[in-house]
Design a protein around this motif. Structure first.
Motif: not given
Length: 115
Positions: A98-100, A83-85, A76, A81, A109
């Motif tokens: 997490a994904r980038i 992404e987490t869920r 970051k 960017a 991943e």
């Protein structure tokens, strides 16, 4: 019976091989030749219509990491960017994810296995 004993390499096409090699080394610590830490590796084909990764990509690399929070903070800080869920992807039995994307849009991943 003879069998494969590990992944010997990951090879993929790139528009700018030198820049992409540098990006992977700078942001993920992956040099051109890499001796991995021991641990699990999943080898799994997905159905052609999966939505687990972008439909316009044939593959997604999954990298085991030792400190997902620290790596995400570093990414970051480099304006990458992340992404987490947590509710969808993370579970005590499988770990955290997490994904980038790399600069050429390849999905990555990041996986911190459970301790």
């Amino acid at each position: 019976m003879a069998k494969a004993v590990g992944i010997g390499g990951v090879f993929f096409r790139a528009q700018d091989t030198e820049a992409l090699t540098q990006w992977y080394q700078e942001h993920l610590g992956i040099p051109g030749f890499w001796t991995q830490a021991a641990g699990p590796t999943v080898f799994a084909p997905f159905k052609a219509d999966t939505d687990y990764f972008p439909a316009d990509r044939q593959w997604m690399i999954n990298l085991r990491v030792d400190d997902l929070d620290a790596l995400m903070a570093s990414l970051k800080a480099a304006d990458i960017a992340v992404e987490t869920r947590p509710e969808e992807w993370d579970a005590p039995e499988t770990g955290r994810f997490a994904r980038i994307q790399d600069p050429e849009g390849n999905p990555i991943e990041l996986w911190q296995p459970p301790k």
